[in-house]
Write a protein that holds these residues in place. Sequence first.
Motif, PDB file in Angstrom:
ATOM      1  N   PRO A   1     -17.632  40.366  24.002  1.00  0.00           N
ATOM      2  CA  PRO A   1     -17.984  39.079  23.382  1.00  0.00           C
ATOM      3  C   PRO A   1     -16.933  38.598  22.386  1.00  0.00           C
ATOM      4  CG  PRO A   1     -19.148  40.839  22.281  1.00  0.00           C
ATOM      5  CD  PRO A   1     -18.356  41.499  23.387  1.00  0.00           C
ATOM      6  N   ASP A   2     -15.707  38.419  22.865  1.00  0.00           N
ATOM      7  CA  ASP A   2     -14.692  37.864  21.967  1.00  0.00           C
ATOM      8  C   ASP A   2     -14.466  36.401  22.321  1.00  0.00           C
ATOM      9  OD1 ASP A   2     -12.614  37.610  24.026  1.00  0.00           O
ATOM     10  OD2 ASP A   2     -12.490  39.799  23.946  1.00  0.00           O
ATOM     11  N   LEU A   3     -13.659  35.716  21.521  1.00  0.00           N
ATOM     12  CA  LEU A   3     -13.507  34.276  21.651  1.00  0.00           C
ATOM     13  C   LEU A   3     -12.384  33.859  22.583  1.00  0.00           C
ATOM     14  CD1 LEU A   3     -14.000  33.298  17.887  1.00  0.00           C
ATOM     15  CD2 LEU A   3     -15.698  33.326  19.724  1.00  0.00           C
ATOM     16  N   GLU A   4     -11.647  34.802  23.129  1.00  0.00           N
ATOM     17  CA  GLU A   4     -10.494  34.449  23.946  1.00  0.00           C
ATOM     18  C   GLU A   4     -10.854  33.579  25.155  1.00  0.00           C
ATOM     19  OE1 GLU A   4      -6.722  33.814  24.774  1.00  0.00           O
ATOM     20  OE2 GLU A   4      -7.496  34.832  22.998  1.00  0.00           O
ATOM     21  N   PRO A   5     -11.939  33.864  25.893  1.00  0.00           N
ATOM     22  CA  PRO A   5     -12.274  32.980  27.015  1.00  0.00           C
ATOM     23  C   PRO A   5     -12.509  31.533  26.597  1.00  0.00           C
ATOM     24  CG  PRO A   5     -13.498  35.039  27.171  1.00  0.00           C
ATOM     25  CD  PRO A   5     -12.840  35.026  25.826  1.00  0.00           C
ATOM     26  N   LEU A   6     -12.982  31.316  25.375  1.00  0.00           N
ATOM     27  CA  LEU A   6     -13.195  29.945  24.909  1.00  0.00           C
ATOM     28  C   LEU A   6     -11.870  29.227  24.673  1.00  0.00           C
ATOM     29  CD1 LEU A   6     -16.161  30.321  22.378  1.00  0.00           C
ATOM     30  CD2 LEU A   6     -16.236  29.622  24.771  1.00  0.00           C
ATOM     31  N   ARG A   7     -10.887  29.966  24.217  1.00  0.00           N
ATOM     32  CA  ARG A   7      -9.591  29.359  23.920  1.00  0.00           C
ATOM     33  C   ARG A   7      -8.894  28.879  25.185  1.00  0.00           C
ATOM     34  NH1 ARG A   7      -9.274  34.180  20.480  1.00  0.00           N
ATOM     35  NH2 ARG A   7      -9.763  33.588  18.327  1.00  0.00           N
TER      36      ARG A   7
ATOM     37  N   LEU B   1     -23.694  31.416  11.427  1.00  0.00           N
ATOM     38  CA  LEU B   1     -22.781  32.446  10.946  1.00  0.00           C
ATOM     39  C   LEU B   1     -21.333  32.076  11.227  1.00  0.00           C
ATOM     40  CD1 LEU B   1     -24.679  35.638  12.164  1.00  0.00           C
ATOM     41  CD2 LEU B   1     -24.733  34.619   9.888  1.00  0.00           C
ATOM     42  N   ARG B   2     -20.478  32.352  10.246  1.00  0.00           N
ATOM     43  CA  ARG B   2     -19.039  32.133  10.433  1.00  0.00           C
ATOM     44  C   ARG B   2     -18.418  33.213  11.310  1.00  0.00           C
ATOM     45  NH1 ARG B   2     -15.499  31.942   5.121  1.00  0.00           N
ATOM     46  NH2 ARG B   2     -16.290  29.795   5.046  1.00  0.00           N
ATOM     47  N   GLU B   3     -18.828  34.465  11.101  1.00  0.00           N
ATOM     48  CA  GLU B   3     -18.184  35.593  11.767  1.00  0.00           C
ATOM     49  C   GLU B   3     -18.849  35.887  13.112  1.00  0.00           C
ATOM     50  OE1 GLU B   3     -15.486  36.906  10.780  1.00  0.00           O
ATOM     51  OE2 GLU B   3     -15.409  35.896   8.824  1.00  0.00           O
ATOM     52  N   ALA B   4     -18.051  35.833  14.192  1.00  0.00           N
ATOM     53  CA  ALA B   4     -18.578  36.144  15.520  1.00  0.00           C
ATOM     54  C   ALA B   4     -19.050  37.589  15.594  1.00  0.00           C
ATOM     55  CB  ALA B   4     -17.505  35.888  16.571  1.00  0.00           C
ATOM     56  N   THR B   5     -18.343  38.491  14.919  1.00  0.00           N
ATOM     57  CA  THR B   5     -18.734  39.908  14.954  1.00  0.00           C
ATOM     58  C   THR B   5     -20.120  40.112  14.347  1.00  0.00           C
ATOM     59  OG1 THR B   5     -17.512  40.232  12.882  1.00  0.00           O
ATOM     60  CG2 THR B   5     -16.379  40.793  14.945  1.00  0.00           C
TER      61      THR B   5
ATOM     62  N   GLY C   1     -25.916  41.737  28.019  1.00  0.00           N
ATOM     63  CA  GLY C   1     -24.536  41.443  28.376  1.00  0.00           C
ATOM     64  C   GLY C   1     -24.043  40.140  27.781  1.00  0.00           C
ATOM     65  N   ASN C   2     -22.817  39.791  28.162  1.00  0.00           N
ATOM     66  CA  ASN C   2     -22.154  38.604  27.632  1.00  0.00           C
ATOM     67  C   ASN C   2     -21.795  37.677  28.786  1.00  0.00           C
ATOM     68  OD1 ASN C   2     -21.877  40.239  25.119  1.00  0.00           O
ATOM     69  ND2 ASN C   2     -20.338  41.312  26.357  1.00  0.00           N
ATOM     70  N   HIS C   3     -21.976  36.383  28.589  1.00  0.00           N
ATOM     71  CA  HIS C   3     -21.710  35.428  29.669  1.00  0.00           C
ATOM     72  C   HIS C   3     -21.008  34.193  29.117  1.00  0.00           C
ATOM     73  CE1 HIS C   3     -24.988  37.911  31.291  1.00  0.00           C
ATOM     74  NE2 HIS C   3     -24.496  37.613  32.478  1.00  0.00           N
TER      75      HIS C   3
ATOM     76  N   GLY D   1     -12.811  21.987  29.019  1.00  0.00           N
ATOM     77  CA  GLY D   1     -14.143  21.413  28.922  1.00  0.00           C
ATOM     78  C   GLY D   1     -15.022  22.186  27.970  1.00  0.00           C
ATOM     79  N   VAL D   2     -16.289  21.808  27.955  1.00  0.00           N
ATOM     80  CA  VAL D   2     -17.250  22.429  27.042  1.00  0.00           C
ATOM     81  C   VAL D   2     -17.608  23.833  27.531  1.00  0.00           C
ATOM     82  CG1 VAL D   2     -19.609  22.276  26.154  1.00  0.00           C
ATOM     83  CG2 VAL D   2     -18.183  20.219  26.288  1.00  0.00           C
ATOM     84  N   ALA D   3     -17.636  24.790  26.591  1.00  0.00           N
ATOM     85  CA  ALA D   3     -17.970  26.167  26.961  1.00  0.00           C
ATOM     86  C   ALA D   3     -18.491  26.920  25.749  1.00  0.00           C
ATOM     87  CB  ALA D   3     -16.752  26.882  27.534  1.00  0.00           C
ATOM     88  N   PHE D   4     -19.356  27.903  25.990  1.00  0.00           N
ATOM     89  CA  PHE D   4     -19.851  28.811  24.963  1.00  0.00           C
ATOM     90  C   PHE D   4     -19.880  30.214  25.550  1.00  0.00           C
ATOM     91  CE2 PHE D   4     -22.959  25.298  25.625  1.00  0.00           C
ATOM     92  CZ  PHE D   4     -22.442  24.389  24.720  1.00  0.00           C
TER      93      PHE D   4
END
Length: 464
Positions: free
Chosen positions: A327-333, A404-408, A347-349, A337-340
Motif C-alpha cells: 500500500p504505497d503511493l507509487e501507483p498513484l504517481r 490522516l496526513r500519513e499514509a503509513t 489486501g490492497n487495490h 486520471g482519477v485513482a485511489f
Amino acid sequence: MARIYPFRALRYDTSKVKMEDVVTQPYDKITPAMQQAYYDRSKYNLIRVILGKREPDDTDAFAPDAASTPQHNVYTRAAESLTSWRKKAILREEAEPALYGYSQTYTVPGTDEVRERRGFIALGQLYDYADKVVYRHEQTFPKHKSDRLALFKATRAYCEQIYMLYSDPAFTAEKLIFDNGSQADLSITDEYDVVHRVWRLTDPHLINLIVTAMADKKLIIADGHHRYETSVTYMKERAAELGQAAAATTTDEDDESPSNRAEEPHSLLPKPAFPEAAMMMTFVNMDAPGITILPTHRVLFGLKDFNTQAFLARAEEFFEITPVATPDLEPLRTSAGVAFIAVTADGNHLLTAKPEAMAKTLADLGVSPRQAALDVVQLHTIVLERLLDLTHESIAGVENIRYLREATEAVEQVRTGSADIAFLIRPVTLDQLRDISLSGDVMPQKSTDFFPKLLSGLAIYALD
C-alpha cells in the motif's frame, strides 16, 4: 477590495520564555499526545488558550442556561490564562502598529527538497463569501465553528492566523518585505524541523505601500475555514450591537482595541472600524515558489457489515480494479486520471476511475465539471456516499471517518483492526484549488493539507 491593516500585536517576551516552549501547531492539528507535550513544555504554552484540557466538573458552555450560570470550562480557563500572562508581561503589546514578514524554511515530507515559503502577517478585513473578496475552497464542520466562537468570545483575542492565498506575479509585497536587507527579529525551529522567521515592519510608508498593493487582490482561504467563518459570525454580532457597517474602515483614533491604537505618525495608517471587523491572517502569494500541498487520506471505521469483496464488486461499475502488493503511493504517481488505493484487511487495490461511468453519474448528481475532475470529489461522492452508503451528514459530523496526513498511519489502522478500509489519495494541485475557489465551488472537508502549518503564538490580535 481586500483591506489589510497593521496592528499592535501581543507577543511573547523572549527574555521570560523560550519561544520554542510556548508556540504550537494550529489547534485542529494537535493530537492528544501533542496537547500533553505542549502542557509539559511550559506553563505559558499557548495550548492553554487555544486547546485547553477538559476537566470532569466542567460546565457546558452550550447548555440552554449557560448565560445565566457561572461557568468554569476550557473557555473560561483560556481567558484566565491570557489575562494572567498579560498582567505578568509574559505577553507584551507592541509599541507601534506593524506588519510582520514571515518565512518558513522546510524539507518537503518524503523528499530531500528544501523550500522556503514567504508571506506576511497582518489584519485582514472580514467579508461574506458573497462579497467575492474572500473565497473558500472546502466545506466545514459545524461543531468546530461553535467551539471557536465560544473561545473567541471568552478570550476576546485571536491567537491563530488564517492562511490566505493571493495572486501577484510581480511579487510586490515580497520585494518590499524581504529585499531590504533587514534581519529577522525572531527565528525558531518547530517539532517538524521547520525554521520560522519573523520580521517586524513598522515604517508607515512601507506599510502603506503593502496595503495599497493588496487592495485589488482576491483572497483564497488555504487553512482556517472554521476560524474565518466563525470570525465573520462574530463580526456581524458586534456590528449589529454597534449599529454600523461591518466593512467600514477608519483612520481616526476612536478604535477601542489596544492592538489598533496609534500615535503620530502612525495615526494615518488604516484601521478596521471596530476590532471584530478584522482577523489576523498570513498572506502568501501563490505565484511565488515554496507552497506545498500534501494529501489527506481517508480512513473509514464502524461500517456496518463491511466486506472487502462486496465493496469491490460494487466498485467495478465505476473503477478498474487492480490488486497491488504493497500500500504505497507509487501507483498513484504513475496513474493517469482519477485513482485511489483502497487498503483493507484482505489486501490492497488500485481503483482507477472509468471516465464515462463517472461523468454520467456525477452529472446526474449535479456535480459541476470542475469538481467532477477532482480525485477527492469522486472519492466522497461515488465511493463514500454511493458505494459505502455514508450520508453527507454523517461525513460532515465525522461519525465514521478519520483524516490522516500519513499514509503509513492510515494503513496501520486497517492492519490493527481499528478501521475497515483506508483510501490513499493524491493531493489537490494549487491550480485545481484556485479554479475551484474562484468559480465559487467548494471541495469536501479536509481536501487539502498545506505544509508546513503556520505557528500559533508568533503574534496575537487582542480585541480589547
